[in-house]
Design a protein around this motif. Structure first.
Motif, PDB file in Angstrom:
ATOM      1  N   VAL A   9     -89.755  -0.300  79.799  1.00 14.14           N
ATOM      2  CA  VAL A   9     -90.307  -0.171  78.281  1.00 14.14           C
ATOM      3  C   VAL A   9     -91.709  -0.986  78.469  1.00 14.14           C
ATOM      4  O   VAL A   9     -92.703  -0.601  78.017  1.00 14.14           O
ATOM      5  CB  VAL A   9     -89.390  -0.780  77.280  1.00 14.14           C
ATOM      6  N   LEU A  10     -91.580  -2.183  79.206  1.00 13.50           N
ATOM      7  CA  LEU A  10     -92.832  -3.035  79.124  1.00 13.50           C
ATOM      8  C   LEU A  10     -94.083  -2.211  79.799  1.00 13.50           C
ATOM      9  O   LEU A  10     -95.066  -2.315  79.395  1.00 13.50           O
ATOM     10  CB  LEU A  10     -92.580  -4.468  79.863  1.00 13.50           C
ATOM     11  N   PHE A  11     -93.823  -1.703  81.061  1.00 16.21           N
ATOM     12  CA  PHE A  11     -94.903  -1.395  81.912  1.00 16.21           C
ATOM     13  C   PHE A  11     -95.300   0.144  81.266  1.00 16.21           C
ATOM     14  O   PHE A  11     -96.563   0.403  81.397  1.00 16.21           O
ATOM     15  CB  PHE A  11     -94.595  -1.250  83.203  1.00 16.21           C
ATOM     16  N   SER A  12     -94.356   0.585  80.661  1.00 16.14           N
ATOM     17  CA  SER A  12     -94.871   2.083  79.992  1.00 16.14           C
ATOM     18  C   SER A  12     -95.640   1.840  78.778  1.00 16.14           C
ATOM     19  O   SER A  12     -96.385   2.709  78.446  1.00 16.14           O
ATOM     20  CB  SER A  12     -93.594   2.700  79.458  1.00 16.14           C
ATOM     21  N   SER A  13     -95.661   0.722  78.323  1.00 17.79           N
ATOM     22  CA  SER A  13     -96.208   0.381  76.936  1.00 17.79           C
ATOM     23  C   SER A  13     -97.888   0.091  77.409  1.00 17.79           C
ATOM     24  O   SER A  13     -98.645  -0.131  76.562  1.00 17.79           O
ATOM     25  CB  SER A  13     -95.855  -0.790  76.248  1.00 17.79           C
ATOM     26  N   GLY A  14     -97.906   0.075  78.660  1.00 16.70           N
ATOM     27  CA  GLY A  14     -99.285  -0.474  79.408  1.00 16.70           C
ATOM     28  C   GLY A  14    -100.581   0.526  78.659  1.00 16.70           C
ATOM     29  O   GLY A  14    -101.663  -0.031  78.472  1.00 16.70           O
ATOM     30  N   GLY A  15    -100.252   1.831  78.583  1.00 20.20           N
ATOM     31  CA  GLY A  15    -101.251   2.715  78.063  1.00 20.20           C
ATOM     32  C   GLY A  15    -101.857   2.097  76.571  1.00 20.20           C
ATOM     33  O   GLY A  15    -102.846   2.313  76.317  1.00 20.20           O
ATOM     34  N   PRO A 114     -98.530  10.263  75.336  1.00 18.87           N
ATOM     35  CA  PRO A 114     -97.535  11.039  75.197  1.00 18.87           C
ATOM     36  C   PRO A 114     -96.510  10.886  76.277  1.00 18.87           C
ATOM     37  O   PRO A 114     -95.041  10.875  76.046  1.00 18.87           O
ATOM     38  CB  PRO A 114     -98.147  12.595  75.362  1.00 18.87           C
ATOM     39  N   ILE A 115     -96.953  10.512  77.679  1.00 19.49           N
ATOM     40  CA  ILE A 115     -96.051  10.412  78.700  1.00 19.49           C
ATOM     41  C   ILE A 115     -95.279   9.285  78.251  1.00 19.49           C
ATOM     42  O   ILE A 115     -93.998   9.183  78.444  1.00 19.49           O
ATOM     43  CB  ILE A 115     -96.972  10.085  80.024  1.00 19.49           C
ATOM     44  N   ALA A 116     -95.905   8.026  78.136  1.00 17.09           N
ATOM     45  CA  ALA A 116     -95.241   6.780  78.006  1.00 17.09           C
ATOM     46  C   ALA A 116     -94.343   6.827  76.896  1.00 17.09           C
ATOM     47  O   ALA A 116     -93.108   6.238  76.783  1.00 17.09           O
ATOM     48  CB  ALA A 116     -96.138   5.609  77.721  1.00 17.09           C
ATOM     49  N   THR A 117     -94.625   7.057  75.433  1.00 14.96           N
ATOM     50  CA  THR A 117     -93.848   7.014  74.313  1.00 14.96           C
ATOM     51  C   THR A 117     -92.711   7.927  74.673  1.00 14.96           C
ATOM     52  O   THR A 117     -91.761   7.633  74.083  1.00 14.96           O
ATOM     53  CB  THR A 117     -94.693   7.437  73.136  1.00 14.96           C
ATOM     54  N   SER A 118     -92.856   9.312  75.079  1.00 13.78           N
ATOM     55  CA  SER A 118     -91.775   9.869  75.068  1.00 13.78           C
ATOM     56  C   SER A 118     -90.690   9.678  76.221  1.00 13.78           C
ATOM     57  O   SER A 118     -89.488   9.653  76.004  1.00 13.78           O
ATOM     58  CB  SER A 118     -92.302  11.457  75.786  1.00 13.78           C
ATOM     59  N   LEU A 119     -91.074   8.689  77.177  1.00 17.01           N
ATOM     60  CA  LEU A 119     -90.260   8.267  78.311  1.00 17.01           C
ATOM     61  C   LEU A 119     -89.442   7.220  77.617  1.00 17.01           C
ATOM     62  O   LEU A 119     -88.300   7.060  77.759  1.00 17.01           O
ATOM     63  CB  LEU A 119     -91.294   7.777  79.446  1.00 17.01           C
ATOM     64  N   ILE A 120     -90.144   6.265  77.047  1.00 17.01           N
ATOM     65  CA  ILE A 120     -89.621   5.170  76.092  1.00 17.01           C
ATOM     66  C   ILE A 120     -88.467   5.694  75.399  1.00 17.01           C
ATOM     67  O   ILE A 120     -87.462   4.974  75.427  1.00 17.01           O
ATOM     68  CB  ILE A 120     -90.416   4.343  75.635  1.00 17.01           C
ATOM     69  N   THR A 121     -88.869   6.611  74.386  1.00 20.56           N
ATOM     70  CA  THR A 121     -87.943   6.873  73.544  1.00 20.56           C
ATOM     71  C   THR A 121     -86.633   7.784  74.052  1.00 20.56           C
ATOM     72  O   THR A 121     -85.517   7.330  73.703  1.00 20.56           O
ATOM     73  CB  THR A 121     -88.755   8.232  72.683  1.00 20.56           C
ATOM     74  N   ALA A 132     -88.307  -0.883  70.847  1.00 27.89           N
ATOM     75  CA  ALA A 132     -89.004  -0.655  71.936  1.00 27.89           C
ATOM     76  C   ALA A 132     -90.472  -0.018  71.463  1.00 27.89           C
ATOM     77  O   ALA A 132     -91.501  -0.130  72.271  1.00 27.89           O
ATOM     78  CB  ALA A 132     -88.164   0.585  72.610  1.00 27.89           C
ATOM     79  N   MET A 133     -90.302   1.063  70.306  1.00 26.17           N
ATOM     80  CA  MET A 133     -91.673   1.439  69.977  1.00 26.17           C
ATOM     81  C   MET A 133     -92.667   0.590  69.563  1.00 26.17           C
ATOM     82  O   MET A 133     -93.568   0.471  69.354  1.00 26.17           O
ATOM     83  CB  MET A 133     -91.283   2.531  68.913  1.00 26.17           C
ATOM     84  N   GLY A 134     -92.061  -0.698  68.879  1.00 29.69           N
ATOM     85  CA  GLY A 134     -92.636  -1.726  68.211  1.00 29.69           C
ATOM     86  C   GLY A 134     -93.242  -2.448  69.339  1.00 29.69           C
ATOM     87  O   GLY A 134     -94.481  -2.959  69.022  1.00 29.69           O
ATOM     88  N   ILE A 135     -92.772  -2.586  70.715  1.00 28.57           N
ATOM     89  CA  ILE A 135     -93.464  -3.164  71.565  1.00 28.57           C
ATOM     90  C   ILE A 135     -94.631  -2.258  72.141  1.00 28.57           C
ATOM     91  O   ILE A 135     -95.636  -2.885  72.550  1.00 28.57           O
ATOM     92  CB  ILE A 135     -92.541  -3.070  72.964  1.00 28.57           C
ATOM     93  N   VAL A 136     -94.779  -1.045  72.144  1.00 25.49           N
ATOM     94  CA  VAL A 136     -95.883  -0.273  72.199  1.00 25.49           C
ATOM     95  C   VAL A 136     -96.955  -0.591  71.315  1.00 25.49           C
ATOM     96  O   VAL A 136     -98.139  -0.799  71.732  1.00 25.49           O
ATOM     97  CB  VAL A 136     -95.408   1.292  72.005  1.00 25.49           C
ATOM     98  N   ALA A 137     -96.764  -0.660  69.791  1.00 22.37           N
ATOM     99  CA  ALA A 137     -97.620  -1.118  68.839  1.00 22.37           C
ATOM    100  C   ALA A 137     -98.032  -2.404  69.074  1.00 22.37           C
ATOM    101  O   ALA A 137     -99.381  -2.777  68.941  1.00 22.37           O
ATOM    102  CB  ALA A 137     -97.218  -0.837  67.601  1.00 22.37           C
ATOM    103  N   ALA A 138     -97.073  -3.245  69.540  1.00 23.52           N
ATOM    104  CA  ALA A 138     -97.592  -4.721  69.764  1.00 23.52           C
ATOM    105  C   ALA A 138     -98.498  -4.908  71.081  1.00 23.52           C
ATOM    106  O   ALA A 138     -99.426  -5.676  70.994  1.00 23.52           O
ATOM    107  CB  ALA A 138     -96.461  -5.649  70.106  1.00 23.52           C
ATOM    108  N   GLY A 178     -96.570  -2.201  88.241  1.00 24.50           N
ATOM    109  CA  GLY A 178     -95.192  -2.120  87.414  1.00 24.50           C
ATOM    110  C   GLY A 178     -94.541  -0.785  87.463  1.00 24.50           C
ATOM    111  O   GLY A 178     -93.520  -0.707  87.153  1.00 24.50           O
ATOM    112  N   ARG A 179     -95.670   0.286  87.659  1.00 26.16           N
ATOM    113  CA  ARG A 179     -94.990   1.491  87.195  1.00 26.16           C
ATOM    114  C   ARG A 179     -94.466   2.239  88.475  1.00 26.16           C
ATOM    115  O   ARG A 179     -94.174   3.428  88.488  1.00 26.16           O
ATOM    116  CB  ARG A 179     -96.209   2.225  86.621  1.00 26.16           C
ATOM    117  N   HIS A 180     -94.663   1.616  89.702  1.00 26.27           N
ATOM    118  CA  HIS A 180     -94.628   2.573  90.914  1.00 26.27           C
ATOM    119  C   HIS A 180     -93.380   3.172  91.087  1.00 26.27           C
ATOM    120  O   HIS A 180     -93.075   4.159  91.686  1.00 26.27           O
ATOM    121  CB  HIS A 180     -94.927   1.541  92.005  1.00 26.27           C
ATOM    122  N   ASP A 181     -92.014   2.623  90.452  1.00 28.00           N
ATOM    123  CA  ASP A 181     -90.836   3.059  90.681  1.00 28.00           C
ATOM    124  C   ASP A 181     -90.175   3.565  89.194  1.00 28.00           C
ATOM    125  O   ASP A 181     -89.108   3.794  89.332  1.00 28.00           O
ATOM    126  CB  ASP A 181     -90.007   2.088  91.264  1.00 28.00           C
TER     127      ASP A 181
END
Length: 432
Positions: A9-15, A114-121, A132-138, A178-181
């Protein structure tokens, strides 16, 4: 929420962090670029709007590609592209070159959403989805806040704007590591009939105790898309809501120093610091909203947040010559209560559409809103020059007011629903 899932979740929020960072930093950079390159107000507006136009195209086509090819395919490539464009922008010698670099950065940031938020959800348990989606907004607000302080630190440096624009390379490198794996989404794999791969990923992420997610794929004789009957109304609802919510927010971030100067702060370090203070309020407001979305519910928090955002903007618009404490209070109310609506612009599209078109829905909603954002950002400095900052804030309040009325009529309640229930046309959402 295993340790591995928290990292995902953390590294997917990087976008989202990169979006907030590059959008906000250009406002500070323009305070140096404009006089050094002798830019007109129109050229400054074009540079400010360029990345938003890029996000429009990137989110739209990135979402479609994500649903067709998988969540992970573009996850690494887009970061490399953003880093390269940031490096090139440091060498730009005129307004057009800077504008093109900003446009391309926007394209790849838009593709990441779209990649990151779909993956997190699709990975996150139902009870943790809002957080988790709050972390994206934050992450967006955190990126914008970091940008304000980086701009403040580099403002006095010779050719500081070049280092500001190039500094996005650093978070790109961190995110690449952070995203490599990070794996593919099990839901997407199940829908493609690749069950063995999906089960292996589930065990890797959650351990040996897990429930396999069912395939949600709609049979090929009844294909769906975001404009299918039923989903079309959800698409229109989200597009208009997000448009009304983000236009004032992007205006504050893209031209923050100019707005702060218009309210009485000295141009330069003082106005940049003022923007940073407001950015911190945006960030703080998102933290309790993560939890209020589950306790109060999506719809109630959305309406409450929009109503109080209107109050803050009206206060600023009706008394533009007010003392600074009043100005910061108005911005503080607006920014703090943006938390709930800010999270819902990511949460709603991911909840209201099935796996087959989830990423496309995110992309379409973002793309629709960014059309209005790009136009408004281009016109904002021209409008403010002609009519003043008070009228500008009143227009922003009116726009959020439209979003409030629209949400009062259309906003659904998806609290405590599984993704299957929230995205199903057969499930009747509460709207009270």
């Amino acid at each position: 929420m295993t340790k591995y899932l928290k990292r995902l979740v953390l590294f997917s929020s990087g976008g989202a962090f990169l979006d907030g960072y590059v959008i906000s930093l250009v406002g500070v950079a323009l305070t140096q670029i404009t006089p050094q390159l002798g830019l007109s107000q129109a050229q400054s507006a074009e540079i400010g709007a360029a990345s938003l136009v890029g996000i429009l195209f990137g989110s739209l086509f990135g979402g479609m590609l994500t649903d067709a090819l998988g969540r992970r395919t573009m996850f690494i490539v887009d970061l490399i592209a953003i880093a390269v464009c940031s490096l090139v922008s440091m060498c730009a010698g005129d307004a057009f070159q800077i504008m093109m670099c900003r446009f391309l950065i926007g394209v790849f940031i838009g593709a990441d959403y779209p990649i990151a938020t779909s993956l997190i959800t699709e990975f996150t348990p139902q009870s943790k989805r809002a957080i988790a989606m709050g972390i994206v907004a934050a992450s967006w607000y955190f990126g914008a806040t970091v940008a304000a302080f980086v701009g403040y630190a580099l403002y006095a440096v010779d050719d500081g704007w070049k280092w500001m624009l190039g500094s996005a390379i650093i978070p790109c490198i961190v995110l690449l590591i952070g995203r490599h794996d990070i794996p593919e989404s099990p839901r997407w794999l199940m829908n493609k009939g690749r069950s063995a791969e999906a089960l292996a990923i589930l065990e890797k992420v959650y351990g040996s105790h897990y429930d396999a997610v069912p395939a949600e794929h709609v049979s090929s004789d009844k294909p769906i898309h975001v404009f299918t009957k039923g989903y079309r109304s959800r698409t229109v609802f989200l597009g208009i809501l997000i448009l009304c919510q983000v236009v004032p927010m992007y205006a504050v971030y893209t031209f923050g120093p100019e707005i702060m100067t218009a309210f009485g702060l000295n141009n330069g370090h003082e106005s940049i610091l003022g923007e940073a203070v407001v950015s911190v309020m945006f960030l703080i407001g998102g933290i309790p909203a993560m939890f209020w979305l589950n306790s109060l519910g999506r719809r109630k928090l959305l309406l409450l947040g929009l109503a109080l955002m209107i109050v803050g903007l009206l206060a600023l618009g009706l008394w533009p010559t007010a003392p600074l404490w009043y100005v910061f209070a108005g911005f503080g109310v607006y920014a703090f209560f943006s938390g709930g609506p800010g999270i819902l612009q990511w949460l709603y599209p991911n909840e209201l559409f099935p796996t087959d078109v989830r990423a496309t829905a995110v992309g379409v909603a973002i793309a629709f809103s960014r059309i209005g954002v790009a136009v408004s950002i281009y016109g904002l400095p021209l409008f403010m020059e002609s009519y003043g900052v008070g009228a500008t804030m009143l227009v922003a309040a009116a726009l959020v007011g439209i979003g409030f009325v629209w949400s009062l009529v259309c906003a659904p309640e998806t609290k405590r629903l599984t993704l299957h229930e929230a995205s199903s046309l057969q499930h009747k959402h509460a709207n009270k």
